[in-house]
Design a protein around this motif. Sequence first.
Motif, PDB file in Angstrom:
ATOM      1  N   ARG A   1      77.429  13.917  83.740  1.00  0.00           N
ATOM      2  CA  ARG A   1      76.654  13.569  82.563  1.00  0.00           C
ATOM      3  C   ARG A   1      77.333  14.221  81.369  1.00  0.00           C
ATOM      4  O   ARG A   1      77.740  15.372  81.423  1.00  0.00           O
TER       5      ARG A   1
ATOM      6  N   ALA B   1      77.149  14.739  77.032  1.00  0.00           N
ATOM      7  CA  ALA B   1      76.416  14.647  75.773  1.00  0.00           C
ATOM      8  C   ALA B   1      77.305  15.214  74.686  1.00  0.00           C
ATOM      9  O   ALA B   1      77.840  16.314  74.817  1.00  0.00           O
TER      10      ALA B   1
ATOM     11  N   ARG C   1      76.030  24.914  79.112  1.00  0.00           N
ATOM     12  CA  ARG C   1      75.339  23.665  78.793  1.00  0.00           C
ATOM     13  C   ARG C   1      75.805  23.154  77.431  1.00  0.00           C
ATOM     14  O   ARG C   1      76.257  23.932  76.601  1.00  0.00           O
TER      15      ARG C   1
ATOM     16  N   THR D   1      70.863  21.182  75.632  1.00  0.00           N
ATOM     17  CA  THR D   1      70.603  19.870  76.225  1.00  0.00           C
ATOM     18  C   THR D   1      70.485  20.053  77.722  1.00  0.00           C
ATOM     19  O   THR D   1      71.347  20.660  78.359  1.00  0.00           O
TER      20      THR D   1
ATOM     21  N   PHE E   1      69.952  18.002  81.344  1.00  0.00           N
ATOM     22  CA  PHE E   1      70.053  16.693  81.974  1.00  0.00           C
ATOM     23  C   PHE E   1      69.021  16.587  83.081  1.00  0.00           C
ATOM     24  O   PHE E   1      68.959  17.431  83.967  1.00  0.00           O
TER      25      PHE E   1
END
Length: 169
Positions: A3, A5, A25, A35, A37
């Motif tokens: 993932r 971001a 993170r 953020t 996940f």
Amino acid sequence: MSRIANYCEVCGGRLIQQRHGGRIRPYCQVCQQPTYFDPKVAVIIFALRDEEVLLVQRAMDPGAGKWALPAGFIDYDEAPEDAAIRETWEETGLQVVIRKLLAVFPKRDDGLADISIAYSAEIIGGEAKAGDDAADLGFFAAKRLPPLVFFPSVALVAQWRAGELALQP
């Protein structure tokens, strides 16, 4: 599944990688928000008809062409049991009623789910017909199983074959 971001979902600021809560993170320098996940959670149905297990053949990757128990992802506003019933209907055309929670599996393979919740179910109606992301479906005796994919399906079918899977409450 990785993932990524790049921008903060709160303020739109550019994210950096920073230690927060004991882990590295994505972190926003503008609004000071990390953020997180959310995990992808799937549900699985184990259903029998005349001592044969219901399996679907995967139409797409991961696992295209191999067989698994009917399964799919929970929508954000859905109870796991409702998602299991919906996914079974979408993939098989069969109506089921949940009988028992069988197991909760962590991610142990190349499947897309991070967590899988498995239920036993009873088929109560419908017409067996492959749909959604299933190329085919079938009912299989313990001694004539097709090639299986995904750890939860492999584990549950192995327990069933060994007589170790309690399907009723």
